[in-house]
Design a protein around this motif. Sequence first.
Motif, mmCIF file in Angstrom:
data_model
loop_
_atom_site.group_PDB
_atom_site.id
_atom_site.type_symbol
_atom_site.label_atom_id
_atom_site.label_comp_id
_atom_site.label_asym_id
_atom_site.label_seq_id
_atom_site.Cartn_x
_atom_site.Cartn_y
_atom_site.Cartn_z
ATOM 1 N N LEU A 1 0.586 -1.108 0.119
ATOM 2 C CA LEU A 1 -0.026 -0.250 0.249
ATOM 3 C C LEU A 1 1.356 1.410 0.290
ATOM 4 O O LEU A 1 0.588 2.328 -0.327
ATOM 5 N N TYR A 2 1.979 1.407 0.907
ATOM 6 C CA TYR A 2 2.773 2.382 0.738
ATOM 7 C C TYR A 2 3.849 2.032 0.017
ATOM 8 O O TYR A 2 4.752 2.213 0.672
ATOM 9 N N SER B 1 -11.249 -5.585 7.588
ATOM 10 C CA SER B 1 -11.914 -5.769 6.337
ATOM 11 C C SER B 1 -11.918 -5.154 5.610
ATOM 12 O O SER B 1 -12.937 -5.615 5.023
ATOM 13 N N HIS B 2 -11.850 -4.673 4.341
ATOM 14 C CA HIS B 2 -11.774 -3.799 3.524
ATOM 15 C C HIS B 2 -10.476 -5.158 2.439
ATOM 16 O O HIS B 2 -10.947 -5.792 1.642
ATOM 17 N N LEU B 3 -9.236 -5.343 2.778
ATOM 18 C CA LEU B 3 -8.551 -6.364 1.154
ATOM 19 C C LEU B 3 -9.760 -7.638 1.974
ATOM 20 O O LEU B 3 -10.414 -8.558 0.526
ATOM 21 N N ASN C 1 -6.535 -2.873 -7.707
ATOM 22 C CA ASN C 1 -6.071 -1.667 -7.924
ATOM 23 C C ASN C 1 -6.178 -0.859 -6.774
ATOM 24 O O ASN C 1 -6.997 0.491 -6.794
ATOM 25 N N ILE C 2 -6.328 -0.671 -5.410
ATOM 26 C CA ILE C 2 -6.240 -0.040 -4.476
ATOM 27 C C ILE C 2 -4.657 0.945 -3.417
ATOM 28 O O ILE C 2 -3.894 0.082 -4.447
ATOM 29 N N ARG C 3 -5.136 1.882 -4.194
ATOM 30 C CA ARG C 3 -4.480 3.055 -4.059
ATOM 31 C C ARG C 3 -4.349 3.979 -2.940
ATOM 32 O O ARG C 3 -5.317 4.037 -2.195
ATOM 33 N N LEU C 4 -3.176 4.154 -1.532
ATOM 34 C CA LEU C 4 -3.093 5.089 -1.007
ATOM 35 C C LEU C 4 -2.113 6.481 -1.136
ATOM 36 O O LEU C 4 -1.608 6.195 -1.246
#
Length: 324
Positions: free
Chosen positions: A102-103, A164-166, A320-323
């Motif tokens: 994520l980072y 809970s998201h993933l 395609n999760i981006r922070l």
Amino acid sequence: MKTVLLSLFSAASLLACGAAHAGDYPDRFIRIVVPYPAGGASDAVARMVGQRLGQRLKQPVVVENKPGATEQIGASYVAKSAPDGYTLLLASTAGLSVNPTLYKGRLPYDPEKDFAPIAMVVTLPSVVMVNPNLPVNSFNELRAYIKASPLPISYASSGAGNPSHLGMELFKRVAGVELTHVPYKGGAPALQDVMSGQVPVMMAIGPESMPMAKAGKLKALAITTAKPSPAYPGLPTVSESSGFAGFELLHWFGLLAPAHTPDAVVSMLNKNVNEILRDPEMKAKLVEMGLEIEGGTPQKLADTMKRDRLKWEKVIADANIRLD
């Protein structure tokens, strides 16, 4: 020749100091850093294990909460601490297996290079929870309901990048359904909105959500362990559902020290943690909290960190999760 002798003498002195230090360990208090606020599951586990560890080592073990940035503040603090066994980290899946993706390139620590794994402590299963008024009573019925719904279905999470998201993104990919993610700043407000019906579904950590299910405020459909859990009697697993064989979502807590901590210190801590986790009274307390006891070797924790990093790396890329 004189330079070589001096270098050899210096190296020998350092080795002797390291051996003496490990042999004298511990001779003062030990700090366990928890990268979350006081009062949560990680804090409770750290205090329970820390109290028993202090009794065994005959030195105080204090818990210090350093929350923020999805474990980055606490983890970075420990990574930069002296590798002497007096500053430890109770980290989780999020901090050590999810954050690296994520980072990517922005983490203030390297999970593989900056820590010496000591032992896995516990795992925290998630439970598929729905609002009690949702007309489903099983995981298969939930999947069918989502597929048949003419309107988009939303799901709650305790924050972007959290289990809970993933977990729900993994569910979407396996089930071939579309869902809208509604992130919250923590599990409590997310569960509150599931109970009120604002958002109908959540894959919530068991210890946080089961008390509400037992009170009738939520409906528990399935647990995310690979096999039925003694901590959740009677609750079927997601993996039992058609097409979901092997589905597993476990949020773990593991104890680590800064990299280069003497092997003798790591071995001593590992031995004591495992013995604490085997204690019948401790086991009963942890199971009552909805936790599953792990323990094992430092390598088991290292392997779990790597396995989960690769697993969630794929889920994050596919979704395609981006922070920012």
